[in-house]
Enzyme design. Sequence first.
Site, PDB file in Angstrom:
ATOM      1  N   VAL A 196       0.807  -1.226   0.000  1.00  0.00           N
ATOM      2  CA  VAL A 196       0.000   0.000   0.000  1.00  0.00           C
ATOM      3  C   VAL A 196       0.838   1.272   0.000  1.00  0.00           C
ATOM      4  O   VAL A 196       0.301   2.375  -0.031  1.00  0.00           O
ATOM      5  CB  VAL A 196      -0.982   0.039   1.202  1.00  0.00           C
ATOM      6  CG1 VAL A 196      -1.958  -1.121   1.135  1.00  0.00           C
ATOM      7  CG2 VAL A 196      -0.237   0.061   2.538  1.00  0.00           C
ATOM      8  N   LYS A 197       2.160   1.146   0.006  1.00  0.00           N
ATOM      9  CA  LYS A 197       3.031   2.314   0.082  1.00  0.00           C
ATOM     10  C   LYS A 197       3.190   2.978  -1.296  1.00  0.00           C
ATOM     11  O   LYS A 197       2.670   2.475  -2.290  1.00  0.00           O
ATOM     12  CB  LYS A 197       4.392   1.891   0.652  1.00  0.00           C
ATOM     13  CG  LYS A 197       4.340   1.392   2.092  1.00  0.00           C
ATOM     14  CD  LYS A 197       3.739   2.410   3.041  1.00  0.00           C
ATOM     15  CE  LYS A 197       4.016   2.116   4.506  1.00  0.00           C
ATOM     16  NZ  LYS A 197       3.555   0.831   5.003  1.00  0.00           N
ATOM     17  N   PRO A 198       3.918   4.119  -1.365  1.00  0.00           N
ATOM     18  CA  PRO A 198       4.001   4.853  -2.642  1.00  0.00           C
ATOM     19  C   PRO A 198       4.432   4.012  -3.834  1.00  0.00           C
ATOM     20  O   PRO A 198       3.911   4.168  -4.937  1.00  0.00           O
ATOM     21  CB  PRO A 198       5.013   5.958  -2.330  1.00  0.00           C
ATOM     22  CG  PRO A 198       4.802   6.230  -0.872  1.00  0.00           C
ATOM     23  CD  PRO A 198       4.523   4.884  -0.262  1.00  0.00           C
TER      24      PRO A 198
END
Length: 400
Positions: A196-198
């Site tokens: 879910v990170k960048p």
Amino acid sequence: MGPSKLALYGGKPVRDSYLPYGRQWVTDDDINSVIKVLKGDYLTTGPLVPKFEEAIAEYVGADYAVAFSSGTSALHAACFAAEIGKGDEVIVSPITFVASANCVLYQGATPVFADIDPKTYNIDPNQIESKITSKTKAIIPVDFTGQAVDMDNIKKIADRYGLHIIEDAAHALGSEYKGRKIGSLADMTEFSFHPVKPITAGEGGVITTDNEEFYKKLQLFRSHGITKNKKDFFDSDGPWYYEQQALGYNYRITDIQCALGLNQLNHISKFLYRRRKIADRYNQAFCGMQEVNIPFEAEYSNSGWHLYILRLNMNLLQADRKDIFEALQAENIGVNVHYIPVYYHPYYKKLGYKKGLCPNAEKLYEDMITLPLFPKMTDQDVEDVIAAVKKVIGYFRKQV
């Protein structure tokens, strides 16, 4: 109460399908880059690891980067490199994932929680200074939701007391502080590559730094404390020789992960642009609603918007946060809460931490809800979230 019957009570939900709060965006070229590795000679520590590290360092403007199996292991390694150990204290934010404080415990040191700024939700520099003792060794500020911490003021404090800064930027790859990308401002900066990170590498993390000594310690720590570099040997028995010089861990990242991470880095500008557009649309939609507060962004920050936190004005609602959370979930909007204050967890209670340590953080926790925000969201997904929030808030709005 409002006229629309909530899905929670048998009404028709805003969406037919469930929208999660976060999700990766993996493209065909991402997949092909991984397949290429799987068909090649190296699956684990091969040529793509340093290539990925160099790309990350160049992107953030740091001299060095060392990649790890997770963001958590990267934070642990940073604490090792900073020589944090038994008897030391490290100041951390309570509004974060537990890894930001656990990494201190892994080294036998003590996390000390400093309260947040009630506007930015990031650690308050004034609160940091009030927590410093003769045992304080480092500060771990967290760029919560992607918003940059007040680094200039944190640096002044660190310089005054001779402390290391280990920036937890798990949310903030691509975010900026005063026009500079986060990643070269602290002594060491950690990024995460969780889905879910960048950007994602499946799992994984990295530490960026301009300090060559830290760089060498980080490399040593991620591979059992072992070096094969002849220039660093204390002794040698022959060309096969390697040396364990510290008690490290197997925190190595794989070429498979780095292939994905490298290709994802090609997309980061597109991802960040989309995240910022979604956040702008949310701000526009919710800024006139008295029952909620939209996120505040400091002038010095250009957030990458890993998370979008909506804060509820509970005194204007005839419901509690749990009611609103469940009502939005029933509308098929995958809201979440980020985060439970770290010291609320049973493990930390056993260590002697108690409620009341950080009043601003505790009040924020009672009032906040995380809305879905990820680059692959369609415009209709965004409008569905807005419609659901307005429907639920309208239903529970106190009548004057």
